[in-house]
Design an enzyme around this catalytic site. Structure first.
Site, mmCIF file in Angstrom:
data_model
loop_
_atom_site.group_PDB
_atom_site.id
_atom_site.type_symbol
_atom_site.label_atom_id
_atom_site.label_comp_id
_atom_site.label_asym_id
_atom_site.label_seq_id
_atom_site.Cartn_x
_atom_site.Cartn_y
_atom_site.Cartn_z
ATOM 1 N N GLU A 54 0.836 -1.190 0.000
ATOM 2 C CA GLU A 54 0.000 0.000 0.000
ATOM 3 C C GLU A 54 0.872 1.241 0.000
ATOM 4 O O GLU A 54 1.946 1.249 0.618
ATOM 5 C CB GLU A 54 -0.925 -0.005 1.221
ATOM 6 C CG GLU A 54 -1.879 -1.184 1.222
ATOM 7 C CD GLU A 54 -2.783 -1.223 2.442
ATOM 8 O OE1 GLU A 54 -2.436 -0.579 3.448
ATOM 9 O OE2 GLU A 54 -3.823 -1.904 2.391
ATOM 10 N N ASP A 65 -4.394 -8.296 5.937
ATOM 11 C CA ASP A 65 -5.364 -9.234 5.385
ATOM 12 C C ASP A 65 -4.805 -10.641 5.248
ATOM 13 O O ASP A 65 -5.539 -11.612 5.378
ATOM 14 C CB ASP A 65 -5.847 -8.750 4.019
ATOM 15 C CG ASP A 65 -6.637 -7.464 4.127
ATOM 16 O OD1 ASP A 65 -7.702 -7.484 4.761
ATOM 17 O OD2 ASP A 65 -6.189 -6.434 3.595
#
Length: 397
Positions: free
Chosen positions: A150, A166
């Site tokens: 990210e 995740d």
């Protein structure tokens, strides 16, 4: 200092990657961040499979959602549908094992995905891009080996992090060259670290082995984060209940002190269990927020009964509680947050996923749950005037 995760909104299904509101002053012309910066992809994986790369997110200049090609040029997504329709192929070829490739990284709040051996299947719904949801066995990307990082690149600089919020999967590290010429890197596993995390969960017992997902040939694809494992039924829903019960019992008589802001030591909240609530009071003794007794899912996800709104009271307290529950420090330290990593994950009932991921990182830093940045234990690199960035695909060995 804001992290990439703080600057992003990641929605699980049929949603786009979007930038959160960021208030910044005008850029200094002498240190202004260019519209794109070089991103060097290095492949040290040892895998002979073709790598596919995607740069996906929100273009900050326009607020539109889409993807970037190798030159950093933006391409907006077309309209989606119901059911979701195939997205345009946003991939470009990554470097072969032992090689490097430099592309241009644009001013996005988004993700850089990479997959091995097979392209990812992205779809567009009416609400935007559908992200892979590998906790769902029917997701078209379930049997593909892939991962993502990210990032946010804007006029105030670059925030780039490796993430395991995740899942823990294909290993990689992130880095940058700062404006002063120094370099920063994080997210690199110890030698053998990938398999050590997989083996550690398989040997943990108590249902933790259910988080490991493998291909038909037995090759590990990933380890699901425990919150997703609860949702998919791959780990017992009450796996943290014993610890939560002991915390609830302790603070029925003891007082929990939360000082959520390092730069505001006089902002202190006191917590105590009253029946089915944990009430927090401010310096005047007034109750400012209350939390229901959390369940394991709320702890792992840092949401639901541990919701953390973007305010100056409940959110900061919840962030602190979430980190302390996951690290199992609430019984050993009634002064939170506890920043001393030597005391993390010492209870027999803890977030063993986060424990193993942190233990196998060379620098000990990771984003193993949403608020792993409490105390600055996250795997993040940042600079206000970055010269370039790197993503190194790590070894599976």
């Amino acid at each position: 200092m804001p992290s990439a995760r703080k600057l992003m909104v990641s929605l699980a299904v049929a949603a786009a990657l979007g930038a959160a509101a960021v208030v910044v002053g005008p850029a200094d012309p002498a240190t202004a961040v260019a519209d794109t910066i070089p991103l060097t992809l290095k492949n040290t994986s040892g895998s002979g499979e073709q790598v596919y790369v995607y740069v996906i997110g929100t273009e900050l200049a326009s607020g539109k959602q889409g993807y970037a090609d190798e030159t950093g040029a933006f391409h907006a997504w077309p309209a989606g549908g119901a059911p979701p329709v195939p997205a345009p192929d946003a991939s470009f070829a990554g470097p072969a094992d032992g090689a490097s490739k430099t592309v241009q990284l644009p001013k996005f709040s988004g993700r850089v995905y990479f997959s091995y051996g097979q392209k990812l299947d992205f779809r567009l719904a009416d609400g935007g891009l559908v992200q892979p949801a590998v906790q769902n066995p029917s997701d078209p990307n379930h049997d593909i080996l892939f991962n993502w990082t990210e990032y946010t690149l804007n006029d105030s600089g670059l925030w780039l992090n490796s993430t395991q919020v995740d899942m823990f999967s294909a290993p990689y590290s992130v880095g940058l060259t700062a404006g002063d010429g120094s370099t920063k890197e994080t997210g690199e596993l110890k030698p053998g670290g990938y398999q050590a995390v997989v083996n550690g969960l398989k040997g943990q017992g108590g249902g933790w082995e259910g988080l490991v997902q493998s291909r038909g040939d037995g090759t590990p694809l990933r380890v699901l984060a425990p919150g997703h494992g609860i949702a998919s039924g791959d780990i017992p829903a009450g796996v943290m209940d014993d610890y939560i019960d002991r915390v609830w019992s302790k603070y029925a008589t003891d007082t929990l002190t939360v000082t959520p802001f390092k730069d505001q030591p006089d902002t202190v909240f006191k917590g105590k269990v009253n029946g089915d609530k944990m009430d927090f009071t401010d310096g005047t003794g007034a109750v400012v927020t209350s939390f229901d007794k959390p369940d394991s899912d709320s702890v792992f996800g840092c949401y639901n009964k541990l919701d953390a709104p973007n305010d100056q009271v409940r959110g900061p307290i919840s962030r602190t509680l979430c980190a302390a529950y996951n690290r199992s420090t609430l019984l050993t330290n009634s002064q939170q947050p506890d920043a001393d990593a030597s005391g993390f994950y010492q209870d027999g009932v803890t977030n063993h996923y986060a424990r193993l991921v942190h233990d196998q990182m060379k620098d000990g830093q990771a984003y193993a749950f949403a608020f792993d940045d409490v105390g600055n234990h996250e795997s993040l690199v940042h600079d206000g005037a970055p010269k370039d960035a790197t993503i190194t695909l790590g070894s599976f060995g």
